[in-house]
Scaffold this active site. Structure first.
Site, short mmCIF file in Angstrom:
data_model
loop_
_atom_site.label_atom_id
_atom_site.label_comp_id
_atom_site.label_asym_id
_atom_site.label_seq_id
_atom_site.Cartn_x
_atom_site.Cartn_y
_atom_site.Cartn_z
N LYS A 86 0.82 -1.21 0.00
CA LYS A 86 0.00 0.00 0.00
C LYS A 86 0.86 1.27 0.00
CE LYS A 86 -4.04 -2.09 2.33
NZ LYS A 86 -4.83 -2.05 3.61
N TYR A 106 -12.56 -2.20 -3.40
CA TYR A 106 -13.08 -2.15 -2.03
C TYR A 106 -14.60 -2.05 -2.00
CZ TYR A 106 -8.48 -1.88 0.25
OH TYR A 106 -7.23 -2.17 0.74
N ASN A 131 -1.95 0.08 7.43
CA ASN A 131 -1.48 -1.28 7.73
C ASN A 131 -0.68 -1.93 6.60
OD1 ASN A 131 -3.59 -1.78 6.05
ND2 ASN A 131 -4.75 -3.09 7.46
N HIS A 157 -2.20 -5.38 1.55
CA HIS A 157 -3.48 -6.06 1.31
C HIS A 157 -3.23 -7.46 0.78
CE1 HIS A 157 -7.50 -6.94 -0.33
NE2 HIS A 157 -6.85 -7.46 -1.35
N GLU A 159 -10.29 -10.17 -7.56
CA GLU A 159 -9.30 -9.10 -7.41
C GLU A 159 -8.17 -9.18 -8.43
OE1 GLU A 159 -9.78 -8.34 -2.59
OE2 GLU A 159 -8.01 -9.36 -3.33
P1 IDP Z 1 -7.95 -6.77 5.47
O1 IDP Z 1 -7.14 -5.76 4.69
O2 IDP Z 1 -7.14 -7.36 6.59
O3 IDP Z 1 -8.61 -7.81 4.61
P2 IDP Z 1 -10.59 -5.53 5.72
O4 IDP Z 1 -11.52 -5.74 6.87
O5 IDP Z 1 -10.93 -6.18 4.42
O6 IDP Z 1 -9.12 -5.95 6.21
O7 IDP Z 1 -10.45 -3.96 5.52
C1 IDP Z 1 -9.81 -3.44 4.36
C2 IDP Z 1 -8.89 -2.33 4.77
O8 IDP Z 1 -9.66 -1.23 5.27
C3 IDP Z 1 -7.93 -2.66 5.93
O9 IDP Z 1 -6.77 -3.32 5.50
C4 IDP Z 1 -7.63 -1.28 6.47
O10 IDP Z 1 -6.67 -0.60 5.64
C5 IDP Z 1 -8.97 -0.58 6.30
N1 IDP Z 1 -9.78 -0.69 7.52
C6 IDP Z 1 -10.52 -1.74 7.92
N2 IDP Z 1 -11.15 -1.51 9.07
C7 IDP Z 1 -10.81 -0.24 9.41
C8 IDP Z 1 -11.17 0.63 10.50
O11 IDP Z 1 -11.91 0.25 11.41
N3 IDP Z 1 -10.61 1.88 10.48
C9 IDP Z 1 -9.78 2.31 9.49
N4 IDP Z 1 -9.43 1.53 8.44
C10 IDP Z 1 -9.94 0.27 8.40
MG MG Z 2 -10.10 -7.64 3.18
#
Ligand code: IDP
Ligand code: MG
Length: 149
Positions: free
Chosen positions: A9, A49, A112, A115, A126
């Site tokens: 990212k 997304y 984080n 992805h 995807e």
């Molecule tokens: P993942 O990336 O581990 O699959 P997902 O639940 O699919 O997690 O969420 C996609 C992305 O959205 C996360 O990697 C993160 O960057 C962002 N995200 C998810 N939940 C939150 C939140 O509660 N606050 C801010 N960003 C979030």
């Molecule tokens: Mg996800």
């Protein structure tokens, strides 16, 4: 062999972590079947997304993923989806296990670093968003029998 889409990212690119993140996947033995640096535009971000549309973090997430270039990869291997996700660690870096990418390099859920597809069905949606068929290279490594039983 499973395939998974990985996105390094914008925060990881800006912080100079591309090599160290790819190394984590590469040294476990996953095969790199495709890789490129690109800028995700809003339309691609919204398609990728789509499942999160309407959630409170959706708008910031779209801004985040489009804020700077990313590196996208297709990784291949037995169980590649689960292995990539366990290498990445929990979505929230503050809850990720030490030794994972997110625990070792990140602190907050909205920054984080990486992805990874979360299921074969998601990966099948995807991968074609980011790569044409001819960009995905099929090959074998001499080390494969030493990695896959
Ligand atoms: P993942 O990336 O581990 O699959 P997902 O639940 O699919 O997690 O969420 C996609 C992305 O959205 C996360 O990697 C993160 O960057 C962002 N995200 C998810 N939940 C939150 C939140 O509660 N606050 C801010 N960003 C979030
Ligand atoms: Mg996800």
């Amino acid at each position: 062999m499973d395939r998974t889409l990985i996105i390094i990212k914008p925060d990881a690119v800006q912080r100079g972590l591309i090599g160290r993140i790819i190394e984590r996947f590469e040294r476990r033995g996953l095969l790199i079947a495709a890789m490129k640096l690109m800028q995700i535009d809003e339309s691609l971000a919204e398609r990728h997304y789509a499942i999160h549309r309407g959630k409170p973090f959706y708008e910031p997430l779209i801004r985040y993923i489009t804020s700077s270039p990313v590196v996208v990869l297709v990784l291949e291997g037995n169980n590649a989806i689960e292995i990539a996700r366990s290498t990445m660690g929990a979505t929230n870096p503050s809850e990720a296990a030490p030794g994972t990418i997110r625990a070792d390099f990140a602190l907050e859920i909205g920054r984080n670093l990486v992805h990874g597809s979360d299921s074969p069905e998601t990966a099948a949606l995807e991968v074609p968003l980011f790569f044409d068929d001819e960009e995905i290279v099929s090959y074998q490594r001499n080390t494969d029998p030493w990695i896959f039983e």
